[in-house]
Write a protein that holds these residues in place. Structure first.
Motif, mmCIF file in Angstrom:
data_model
loop_
_atom_site.group_PDB
_atom_site.id
_atom_site.type_symbol
_atom_site.label_atom_id
_atom_site.label_comp_id
_atom_site.label_asym_id
_atom_site.label_seq_id
_atom_site.Cartn_x
_atom_site.Cartn_y
_atom_site.Cartn_z
ATOM 1 N N GLU A 261 0.826 -1.204 0.000
ATOM 2 C CA GLU A 261 0.000 0.000 0.000
ATOM 3 C C GLU A 261 0.859 1.254 0.000
ATOM 4 N N ALA A 262 1.937 1.225 0.776
ATOM 5 C CA ALA A 262 2.817 2.388 0.842
ATOM 6 C C ALA A 262 3.544 2.611 -0.488
ATOM 7 N N LEU A 263 3.965 1.514 -1.132
ATOM 8 C CA LEU A 263 4.709 1.626 -2.388
ATOM 9 C C LEU A 263 3.837 2.083 -3.559
ATOM 10 N N THR A 264 2.532 1.903 -3.440
ATOM 11 C CA THR A 264 1.635 2.298 -4.532
ATOM 12 C C THR A 264 0.744 3.467 -4.130
ATOM 13 N N SER A 265 1.254 4.302 -3.260
ATOM 14 C CA SER A 265 0.495 5.462 -2.783
ATOM 15 C C SER A 265 0.713 6.669 -3.696
ATOM 16 N N PRO A 266 -0.184 7.652 -3.662
ATOM 17 C CA PRO A 266 0.007 8.885 -4.443
ATOM 18 C C PRO A 266 1.313 9.588 -4.084
ATOM 19 N N GLU A 267 1.735 9.492 -2.826
ATOM 20 C CA GLU A 267 2.975 10.139 -2.408
ATOM 21 C C GLU A 267 4.185 9.534 -3.118
ATOM 22 N N VAL A 268 4.185 8.211 -3.263
ATOM 23 C CA VAL A 268 5.287 7.547 -3.958
ATOM 24 C C VAL A 268 5.260 7.878 -5.443
ATOM 25 N N LYS A 269 4.081 7.936 -6.022
ATOM 26 C CA LYS A 269 3.975 8.293 -7.447
ATOM 27 C C LYS A 269 4.604 9.659 -7.697
ATOM 28 N N LYS A 270 4.293 10.612 -6.853
ATOM 29 C CA LYS A 270 4.858 11.952 -7.004
ATOM 30 C C LYS A 270 6.367 11.936 -6.775
ATOM 31 N N PHE A 271 6.822 11.177 -5.768
ATOM 32 C CA PHE A 271 8.255 11.075 -5.489
ATOM 33 C C PHE A 271 9.006 10.540 -6.707
ATOM 34 N N ILE A 272 8.476 9.487 -7.323
ATOM 35 C CA ILE A 272 9.114 8.891 -8.499
ATOM 36 C C ILE A 272 9.168 9.897 -9.646
ATOM 37 N N GLU A 273 8.059 10.538 -9.913
ATOM 38 C CA GLU A 273 8.002 11.483 -11.035
ATOM 39 C C GLU A 273 8.934 12.668 -10.815
ATOM 40 N N ASP A 274 8.967 13.182 -9.594
ATOM 41 C CA ASP A 274 9.804 14.347 -9.298
ATOM 42 C C ASP A 274 11.291 14.001 -9.306
ATOM 43 N N LYS A 275 11.640 12.835 -8.784
ATOM 44 C CA LYS A 275 13.059 12.487 -8.623
ATOM 45 C C LYS A 275 13.687 11.909 -9.884
ATOM 46 N N TYR A 276 12.929 11.107 -10.639
ATOM 47 C CA TYR A 276 13.542 10.349 -11.729
ATOM 48 C C TYR A 276 13.109 10.769 -13.134
ATOM 49 N N GLY A 277 12.032 11.500 -13.248
ATOM 50 C CA GLY A 277 11.606 11.956 -14.575
ATOM 51 C C GLY A 277 11.362 10.800 -15.532
ATOM 52 N N VAL A 278 11.986 10.861 -16.730
ATOM 53 C CA VAL A 278 11.740 9.856 -17.758
ATOM 54 C C VAL A 278 12.394 8.513 -17.436
ATOM 55 N N ALA A 279 13.294 8.499 -16.461
ATOM 56 C CA ALA A 279 14.047 7.279 -16.179
ATOM 57 C C ALA A 279 13.222 6.212 -15.476
ATOM 58 N N VAL A 280 12.238 6.638 -14.712
ATOM 59 C CA VAL A 280 11.410 5.704 -13.940
ATOM 60 C C VAL A 280 9.958 6.154 -14.057
ATOM 61 N N VAL A 281 9.089 5.215 -14.436
ATOM 62 C CA VAL A 281 7.680 5.541 -14.673
ATOM 63 C C VAL A 281 6.801 4.737 -13.714
ATOM 64 N N PRO A 282 5.952 5.385 -12.901
ATOM 65 C CA PRO A 282 5.059 4.626 -12.025
ATOM 66 C C PRO A 282 4.198 3.657 -12.812
ATOM 67 N N ALA A 283 3.990 2.467 -12.247
ATOM 68 C CA ALA A 283 3.204 1.425 -12.928
ATOM 69 C C ALA A 283 1.876 1.194 -12.241
ATOM 70 N N PHE A 284 1.408 2.173 -11.458
ATOM 71 C CA PHE A 284 0.140 2.021 -10.732
ATOM 72 C C PHE A 284 -0.673 3.288 -10.869
#
Length: 284
Positions: A261-284
């Motif tokens: 639940e923590a790994l697929t939260s809106p907070e993690v989605k934003k963290f991934i997008e902000d930190k990694y950009g095109v290199a890492v794409v949320p899958a949820f």
């Protein structure tokens, strides 16, 4: 008689008060501390789970969710190894409770070989594999007979070859359904590309000796290569989402559910997008 009766009652009341007072003091004559409430004594016990992960971005994402899990009574311990290939044996041998470093095609390729009884509990992100070069500036510059590095593990080798096929450089034989292929499965190679099959982790430092290489994004990030420098990469529809894996039967553990639940939260989605950009794409 009435006077004696009243005196007797008064004595009983005084004695009762003295006894009650004694009951509220400790052995030093001081007031005893109040007992802890039932609610406090029944506070949930903290549970520790060990999760094996690649250093980047997996361990970084896990570190991000540590505080949230701590609030929910889960102490998350992140385990990284020099060789990611040892994270499945570590899970099998119960050295860790879960791992988060691999995609399903890779998991499927080793499950059959090693006999692992593992299950996937969450899809977290895609790391679009890409083509990187220190010599070329665009895919149109890839020369005839170019020397191209590709990962030598079955699932990622297939993935690299499919990417080259999508870009029009090669054609694989029809009917490949196992997510496994090697250069022997190429039926058309109009650019006469030469393939160098190597351990995926060695490809970033092999770039000076190659015209280019198809490299997993986590290795690109670890090597401090700008992921935006890829000449081309997979799109977001890649089937290679990185997943959380546990031993069969552990998927129903409450702490594993909280991890997912923590790994697929809106907070993690934003963290991934902000930190990694095109290199890492949320899958949820």
């Amino acid at each position: 008689m009435a006077r004696k009766r009243n005196i007797w009652f008064a004595a009983v009341i005084v004695a009762t008060g003295i006894l009650a007072g004694c009951g509220s003091q400790n052995g030093n004559g001081e007031a005893a501390a109040p007992q802890a409430s039932t609610a406090a004594s029944e506070a949930p016990k903290e549970v520790t789970i060990k999760v094996g992960a690649s250093a980047v971005p997996h361990a970084e994402i896990l570190e991000f969710i540590k505080p949230k899990l701590k609030e929910e009574g889960v102490n998350l311990e992140v385990v990284t190894l020099d060789d990611d290939g040892q994270l499945n044996p570590a899970l099998q041998e119960k050295q860790i409770d879960a791992n988060y470093f691999q995609h399903v095609p890779y998991l499927d390729s080793v499950k059959g070989e090693k006999g692992y009884d593992f299950v996937v509990t969450a899809k977290v992100h895609v790391e679009p594999i890409g083509f990187y070069s220190e010599k070329l500036k665009s895919k149109d510059e890839i020369p005839h007979g170019a020397k191209i590095g590709i990962p030598n593990n079955p699932s990622n080798e297939y993935r690299a070859l499919v990417l080259l096929q999508q870009q029009g450089f090669i054609k694989l034989k029809d009917g490949i359904t196992t997510y496994e292929a090697t250069p022997k499965d190429i039926v058309d190679n109009p650019h006469n590309l030469e393939f160098v099959e190597a351990d995926a982790a060695t490809l970033p430092r092999s770039l000076p000796d190659l015209d280019g290489a198809i490299i997993n994004t986590n290795l690109v990030l670890e090597a401090k290569i700008d992921p935006k420098s890829a000449l081309f990469r997979e799109d977001a529809n890649s089937p290679y989402a990185n997943v959380v894996v546990v031993r069969k039967g552990d998927e129903n553990r409450e702490e594993i559910k909280k991890l997912d639940e923590a790994l697929t939260s809106p907070e993690v989605k934003k963290f991934i997008e902000d930190k990694y950009g095109v290199a890492v794409v949320p899958a949820f």
